[in-house]
Design a protein around this motif. Structure first.
Motif, mmCIF file in Angstrom:
data_model
loop_
_atom_site.group_PDB
_atom_site.id
_atom_site.type_symbol
_atom_site.label_atom_id
_atom_site.label_comp_id
_atom_site.label_asym_id
_atom_site.label_seq_id
_atom_site.Cartn_x
_atom_site.Cartn_y
_atom_site.Cartn_z
ATOM 1 N N ALA A 19 -14.381 -23.224 -16.720
ATOM 2 C CA ALA A 19 -14.408 -22.081 -15.794
ATOM 3 C C ALA A 19 -13.845 -22.483 -14.439
ATOM 4 N N TRP A 20 -13.121 -21.555 -13.805
ATOM 5 C CA TRP A 20 -12.492 -21.859 -12.528
ATOM 6 C C TRP A 20 -12.819 -20.784 -11.496
ATOM 7 N N ALA A 21 -12.717 -21.177 -10.243
ATOM 8 C CA ALA A 21 -12.789 -20.246 -9.123
ATOM 9 C C ALA A 21 -11.616 -20.530 -8.200
ATOM 10 N N ARG A 22 -11.241 -19.533 -7.421
ATOM 11 C CA ARG A 22 -10.129 -19.667 -6.477
ATOM 12 C C ARG A 22 -10.590 -19.208 -5.110
ATOM 13 N N LEU A 23 -10.403 -20.076 -4.123
ATOM 14 C CA LEU A 23 -10.654 -19.739 -2.729
ATOM 15 C C LEU A 23 -9.284 -19.697 -2.066
ATOM 16 N N ALA A 24 -8.721 -18.497 -1.965
ATOM 17 C CA ALA A 24 -7.318 -18.320 -1.600
ATOM 18 C C ALA A 24 -7.091 -18.508 -0.112
ATOM 19 N N GLN A 25 -6.265 -19.502 0.222
ATOM 20 C CA GLN A 25 -5.940 -19.784 1.618
ATOM 21 C C GLN A 25 -4.708 -19.003 2.055
ATOM 22 N N ASP A 26 -4.670 -18.662 3.331
ATOM 23 C CA ASP A 26 -3.517 -17.970 3.908
ATOM 24 C C ASP A 26 -2.359 -18.960 3.991
ATOM 25 N N GLY A 27 -1.344 -18.741 3.183
ATOM 26 C CA GLY A 27 -0.200 -19.643 3.135
ATOM 27 C C GLY A 27 1.042 -19.085 3.794
ATOM 28 N N THR A 28 0.872 -18.176 4.756
ATOM 29 C CA THR A 28 2.025 -17.544 5.395
ATOM 30 C C THR A 28 3.001 -18.569 5.951
ATOM 31 N N ASP A 29 2.480 -19.625 6.586
ATOM 32 C CA ASP A 29 3.374 -20.627 7.158
ATOM 33 C C ASP A 29 3.347 -21.952 6.398
ATOM 34 N N TYR A 30 2.676 -21.986 5.259
ATOM 35 C CA TYR A 30 2.526 -23.233 4.498
ATOM 36 C C TYR A 30 3.874 -23.835 4.125
ATOM 37 N N PHE A 31 4.802 -23.002 3.709
ATOM 38 C CA PHE A 31 6.098 -23.519 3.253
ATOM 39 C C PHE A 31 7.084 -23.767 4.396
ATOM 40 N N ASP A 32 6.610 -23.634 5.638
ATOM 41 C CA ASP A 32 7.381 -24.144 6.770
ATOM 42 C C ASP A 32 7.302 -25.675 6.813
ATOM 43 N N TYR A 33 6.198 -26.216 6.296
ATOM 44 C CA TYR A 33 5.921 -27.653 6.420
ATOM 45 C C TYR A 33 5.868 -28.402 5.092
ATOM 46 N N HIS A 34 5.643 -27.691 4.029
ATOM 47 C CA HIS A 34 5.424 -28.243 2.693
ATOM 48 C C HIS A 34 6.539 -29.201 2.278
ATOM 49 N N HIS A 35 6.161 -30.454 1.945
ATOM 50 C CA HIS A 35 7.103 -31.458 1.435
ATOM 51 C C HIS A 35 8.174 -31.857 2.444
ATOM 52 N N THR A 36 7.862 -31.757 3.742
ATOM 53 C CA THR A 36 8.836 -32.096 4.780
ATOM 54 C C THR A 36 8.285 -33.187 5.703
ATOM 55 N N PRO A 37 9.147 -33.736 6.585
ATOM 56 C CA PRO A 37 8.655 -34.673 7.604
ATOM 57 C C PRO A 37 7.666 -34.030 8.574
ATOM 58 N N ASP A 38 7.620 -32.692 8.597
ATOM 59 C CA ASP A 38 6.774 -31.969 9.539
ATOM 60 C C ASP A 38 5.361 -31.721 9.018
ATOM 61 N N ASP A 39 5.038 -32.227 7.827
ATOM 62 C CA ASP A 39 3.683 -32.089 7.304
ATOM 63 C C ASP A 39 2.821 -33.189 7.926
ATOM 64 N N THR A 40 2.313 -32.902 9.111
ATOM 65 C CA THR A 40 1.575 -33.881 9.906
ATOM 66 C C THR A 40 0.281 -33.269 10.430
ATOM 67 N N PHE A 41 -0.598 -34.120 10.922
ATOM 68 C CA PHE A 41 -1.963 -33.717 11.267
ATOM 69 C C PHE A 41 -2.026 -32.621 12.331
ATOM 70 N N ASP A 42 -1.058 -32.577 13.230
ATOM 71 C CA ASP A 42 -1.092 -31.573 14.288
ATOM 72 C C ASP A 42 -0.963 -30.145 13.752
ATOM 73 N N LYS A 43 -0.591 -29.996 12.488
ATOM 74 C CA LYS A 43 -0.473 -28.661 11.891
ATOM 75 C C LYS A 43 -1.822 -28.110 11.436
ATOM 76 N N ILE A 44 -2.879 -28.920 11.520
ATOM 77 C CA ILE A 44 -4.206 -28.486 11.086
ATOM 78 C C ILE A 44 -4.923 -27.775 12.228
ATOM 79 N N ASP A 45 -5.391 -26.565 11.968
ATOM 80 C CA ASP A 45 -6.215 -25.812 12.921
ATOM 81 C C ASP A 45 -7.680 -26.161 12.635
ATOM 82 N N PRO A 46 -8.379 -26.807 13.578
ATOM 83 C CA PRO A 46 -9.747 -27.251 13.293
ATOM 84 C C PRO A 46 -10.705 -26.123 12.959
ATOM 85 N N GLU A 47 -10.547 -24.965 13.598
ATOM 86 C CA GLU A 47 -11.448 -23.844 13.296
ATOM 87 C C GLU A 47 -11.180 -23.289 11.908
ATOM 88 N N ALA A 48 -9.921 -23.205 11.522
ATOM 89 C CA ALA A 48 -9.596 -22.739 10.176
ATOM 90 C C ALA A 48 -10.110 -23.722 9.132
#
Length: 459
Positions: free
Chosen positions: A396-425
């Motif tokens: 059995a599985w569950a899905r907690l769907a995250q907002d990925g509107t800007d995910y593919f701006d950084y995905h698999h790139t040199p720009d996937d770095t810690f500063d892209k994390i929003d602490p409140e999110a």
């Protein structure tokens, strides 16, 4: 007698009221905590990028084991995962002739090494390249200029991913000696997006790479000048034997049904261009934090909480497949599972493939999640990548769907770095996973894990 021969309908799964009260308190505690953020910071800073099979991958395994122990998990262990080892050493692309200039590219994972020089032929999408006649690209380099669409649920990634995985083989069939594509991404920066590609059986692989979006635009403008454009593509990359990494597992022991587990997790490996913050350091950090906060409760839930940091998801779900195989005989002991592998954006929807008799419990979970801005989405979506092999067997599985509107701006790139994390999110993610895992582990009844179609689990 007839009634005695029939299987009784499963009893509706419910969640006790005291567990709901505890989950509400747990939610507020998690929202006020920065633990998930600090764990993600630790991984991305102390280890950095962690390509599967690399020295950094081994350091990541040691980090994860030590972090579970530091967080006070009751049990911590590793399980081996063996896979082919791919390495990146150098890469470049150069337009030759009167318009000579370099282009920002990155090799696709799984590409062979080599240097090729040839005329570029542009195609609007994968279908156009697949329609190219055999021999029409002899001695040339195929270029697919497909632009991925932005979407909150990431639905635009499907066509982009297929361009990456299917383009090289289509190019080979048409006679090409090399392949380049517009990156599968939604940004406009000179950050090419890597990712795994594959070559169909019987084909001789060719050097294959992704162009940063502005460089794809530049190449298209050069081709629009109406004269042949020659490109030199040089990749020093390739497969180099086998490597063994590990799924790293931490567990909070259940109070009355310790052999039954609720599984949450993310993948420990990353590509080597950035530091793997949103893909998938955040997934590891937030699920580790959720488990820790449940472990801090005065009384553990009935079932155990198992957090898995999966090995080598990026190059073929190797960790997920190994986990499903290793635990095939324990499928029904896995109450339900959820995986975080879509960045660190706020969770906006909760869904599950659980059967009808468990939907009441699912709706109860959704009610406790609702103050986090999360809606109940029925059975929409599906399991996370590393969970998909075990889910296909019937977990059995569950899905907690995250907002990925800007995910593919950084995905698999040199720009996937810690500063892209929003602490409140990220704190909202931790709260959602803690609530889900705790309530599922506290449920009276199950969520439907059983061998698919009556087959033996793991077949």
């Amino acid at each position: 007698m007839l009634a005695g021969t029939l299987h009784a309908a499963p009893k509706d799964t419910t969640i006790p009221a005291p567990a709901i009260d505890t989950a509400v308190q747990l939610r507020e505690t998690a929202l006020a905590s920065d633990l998930g953020y600090r764990i993600t910071e630790s991984l991305t800073t102390e280890v950095g990028q962690r390509l599967a099979g690399s020295e950094a991958d081994a350091r990541a395994v040691a980090w994860a084991k030590a972090k579970f122990e530091e967080l006070g998990y009751d049990k911590v262990w590793t399980e081996p995962v063996t896979f082919p080892k791919w390495e990146r050493r150098s890469e470049s692309a150069q337009v030759l002739g009167p318009h000579s200039q370099s282009l920002a590219i990155t090799a696709l994972g799984g590409s062979p090494g080599g240097t090729v020089t040839g005329e570029v032929v542009r195609f609007a999408d994968l279908a156009a390249l697949e329609a190219a006649p055999a021999g029409s690209l002899d001695g040339k380099i195929a270029f697919i200029d497909y632009k991925m669409e932005r979407a909150r649920d990431g639905s635009g990634y499907g066509p982009g991913s297929r361009t990456r995985s299917g383009g090289p083989s289509a190019a080979i069939r048409a006679g090409a000696i090399g392949y380049v594509m517009r990156s599968a991404g939604t940004d406009s920066h000179r950050n090419p997006h890597t990712g795994i590609t594959r070559f169909d059986e019987g084909l001789t692989p060719i050097p294959s790479a992704a162009l940063a979006a502005p460089d794809a635009d530049q190449l298209t403008r050069l081709l629009a000048l109406g004269k042949p454009i020659e490109l030199k593509l040089a990749l020093d990359v390739g497969w180099n034997g086998e490597a063994t990494s590990y799924n790293v597992i931490g567990e909070i022991t259940g109070s009355s049904k310790p052999d039954e587990v609720v599984l949450i997790g993310g993948h420990l490996d990353s590509w080597d261009l950035g530091t793997g913050a949103i893909d998938d350091g955040a997934g590891v950090g937030l699920t580790m934090a959720a488990g820790k906060l449940i472990g801090d409760l005065e009384t553990a839930p009935a079932r155990s909480i198992r957090v898995v940091a999966f090995a080598n998801e990026e190059q073929g779900l190797h960790g997920g497949k190994a986990y499903a195989e290793a635990h095939a005989d324990e499928l029904e002991q896995h109450q339900i599972a959820a995986e975080s592998d879509f960045g660190a954006g706020r969770i906006y929807a909760f869904s599950t493939g659980a059967p009808e008799y468990a939907q009441g419990a699912a709706k109860t979970i959704a009610q406790v999640l609702a103050p986090l801005g999360i809606e109940f989405a029925g059975d929409a979506g599906g399991p996370g990548p590393d969970l998909s092999p075990f889910a296909a067997d019937g977990m059995a599985w569950a899905r907690l769907a995250q907002d990925g509107t800007d995910y593919f701006d950084y995905h698999h790139t040199p720009d996937d770095t810690f500063d892209k994390i929003d602490p409140e999110a990220l704190a909202q993610n931790v709260a959602a996973y803690a609530v889900f895992a705790y309530l599922a582990a506290s449920a009276d009844g199950d969520f439907g894990s059983k061998p698919a179609d009556g087959d033996t689990a793991g077949d």
